[in-house]
Design a protein around this motif. Sequence first.
Motif, short mmCIF file in Angstrom:
data_model
loop_
_atom_site.label_atom_id
_atom_site.label_comp_id
_atom_site.label_asym_id
_atom_site.label_seq_id
_atom_site.Cartn_x
_atom_site.Cartn_y
_atom_site.Cartn_z
N LEU A 62 0.84 -1.08 -0.02
CA LEU A 62 0.06 -0.15 -0.16
C LEU A 62 0.66 1.39 -0.14
CD1 LEU A 62 -2.25 -1.23 2.78
CD2 LEU A 62 -2.75 -1.35 0.41
N VAL A 63 0.58 2.09 -0.68
CA VAL A 63 1.15 3.49 -0.47
C VAL A 63 0.26 4.58 -0.62
CG1 VAL A 63 2.41 5.27 -1.94
CG2 VAL A 63 3.02 2.86 -1.89
N ASP A 64 -0.03 5.73 0.19
CA ASP A 64 -0.96 6.61 0.28
C ASP A 64 -0.96 7.30 -1.13
OD1 ASP A 64 -1.81 9.54 1.13
OD2 ASP A 64 -2.69 8.05 2.41
N LYS A 65 -2.02 7.88 -1.48
CA LYS A 65 -2.12 8.82 -2.46
C LYS A 65 -1.16 10.01 -2.52
CE LYS A 65 -6.81 7.29 -3.98
NZ LYS A 65 -8.19 7.78 -4.06
N GLN A 66 -1.36 10.67 -1.48
CA GLN A 66 -0.36 11.80 -1.20
C GLN A 66 1.17 11.63 -1.29
OE1 GLN A 66 -1.92 13.81 2.48
NE2 GLN A 66 -3.84 14.45 1.38
N GLN A 67 1.63 10.11 -0.82
CA GLN A 67 3.02 10.04 -1.06
C GLN A 67 3.29 9.30 -2.36
OE1 GLN A 67 4.53 8.48 2.57
NE2 GLN A 67 3.93 9.80 3.54
N GLU A 68 2.38 8.83 -3.18
CA GLU A 68 2.84 8.22 -4.10
C GLU A 68 3.67 8.87 -5.03
OE1 GLU A 68 0.48 5.88 -7.91
OE2 GLU A 68 -0.49 7.88 -7.09
N SER A 69 3.66 10.22 -5.21
CA SER A 69 4.63 11.11 -5.98
C SER A 69 6.06 11.06 -5.60
CB SER A 69 4.00 12.41 -6.12
OG SER A 69 3.99 13.18 -4.85
N LEU A 70 6.39 10.57 -4.09
CA LEU A 70 7.75 10.57 -3.66
C LEU A 70 8.41 9.69 -4.52
CD1 LEU A 70 6.74 11.55 0.05
CD2 LEU A 70 7.40 13.03 -1.76
N PHE A 71 7.72 8.62 -4.95
CA PHE A 71 8.50 7.33 -5.40
C PHE A 71 8.39 7.17 -6.96
CE2 PHE A 71 6.34 6.21 -1.22
CZ PHE A 71 7.63 5.88 -0.63
N ASP A 72 9.62 6.76 -7.46
CA ASP A 72 9.60 6.33 -8.84
C ASP A 72 8.57 5.24 -9.15
OD1 ASP A 72 11.71 8.21 -9.33
OD2 ASP A 72 13.01 6.69 -9.25
N LYS A 73 8.15 5.08 -10.43
CA LYS A 73 7.22 4.39 -11.06
C LYS A 73 7.59 2.88 -10.73
CE LYS A 73 3.18 3.80 -13.60
NZ LYS A 73 2.30 4.13 -13.01
N VAL A 74 8.80 2.58 -10.81
CA VAL A 74 9.33 1.08 -10.64
C VAL A 74 10.37 0.94 -9.78
CG1 VAL A 74 10.64 -0.65 -11.53
CG2 VAL A 74 9.01 0.61 -12.99
N LEU A 75 9.92 0.41 -8.59
CA LEU A 75 10.71 0.45 -7.27
C LEU A 75 11.50 -0.91 -7.17
CD1 LEU A 75 8.83 2.22 -4.35
CD2 LEU A 75 10.69 3.10 -5.91
N SER A 90 15.54 2.60 -7.15
CA SER A 90 14.88 2.62 -8.73
C SER A 90 16.08 2.76 -9.38
CB SER A 90 14.02 3.60 -8.45
OG SER A 90 14.63 5.01 -8.45
N ASP A 91 15.73 2.79 -10.59
CA ASP A 91 16.80 3.33 -11.56
C ASP A 91 17.61 4.45 -11.46
OD1 ASP A 91 16.42 0.50 -12.95
OD2 ASP A 91 15.42 1.27 -14.52
N SER A 92 16.81 5.15 -10.66
CA SER A 92 17.38 6.62 -10.57
C SER A 92 17.71 7.12 -9.06
CB SER A 92 16.48 7.72 -11.34
OG SER A 92 15.30 7.64 -10.72
N ALA A 93 17.22 6.30 -8.21
CA ALA A 93 17.42 6.76 -6.79
C ALA A 93 17.63 5.68 -5.81
CB ALA A 93 16.05 7.42 -6.21
N LEU A 94 18.46 5.82 -4.51
CA LEU A 94 18.60 4.95 -3.67
C LEU A 94 17.63 5.51 -2.60
CD1 LEU A 94 19.99 2.78 -2.02
CD2 LEU A 94 21.93 4.28 -1.60
#
Length: 110
Positions: A62-75, A90-94
Amino acid sequence: MIILIDPYTEERLAKSLAGRPGFFKLFYDTENCGCNGVLAIEIIEQPLETDIKITVKTFTFLVDKQQESLFDKVLKLEADRAYPSFKVTSDSALYSTNVRIKDVRDIANT
């Protein structure tokens, strides 16, 4: 959102559920934190109305809708073989190399 896991991580996630139903909630915990938050995973009994469900093999994250934008599309979630923690990348973040899973299923009932 997609969360990738390997077989060892799948085994560790199953073990953390201890044969009981539950959801893995991925979020930034800002409670008692003087920062932008610490990445956390909790096992909870039921999703909130604002949670987005992500199915990963036999698990539901689960991810809260308000926090979804804090994560890349693929983790990628990877269990540490030498320590009881997980790494989230992710491919671009640790995101973190020391994420612990906290089971709060019984806490809500006490």
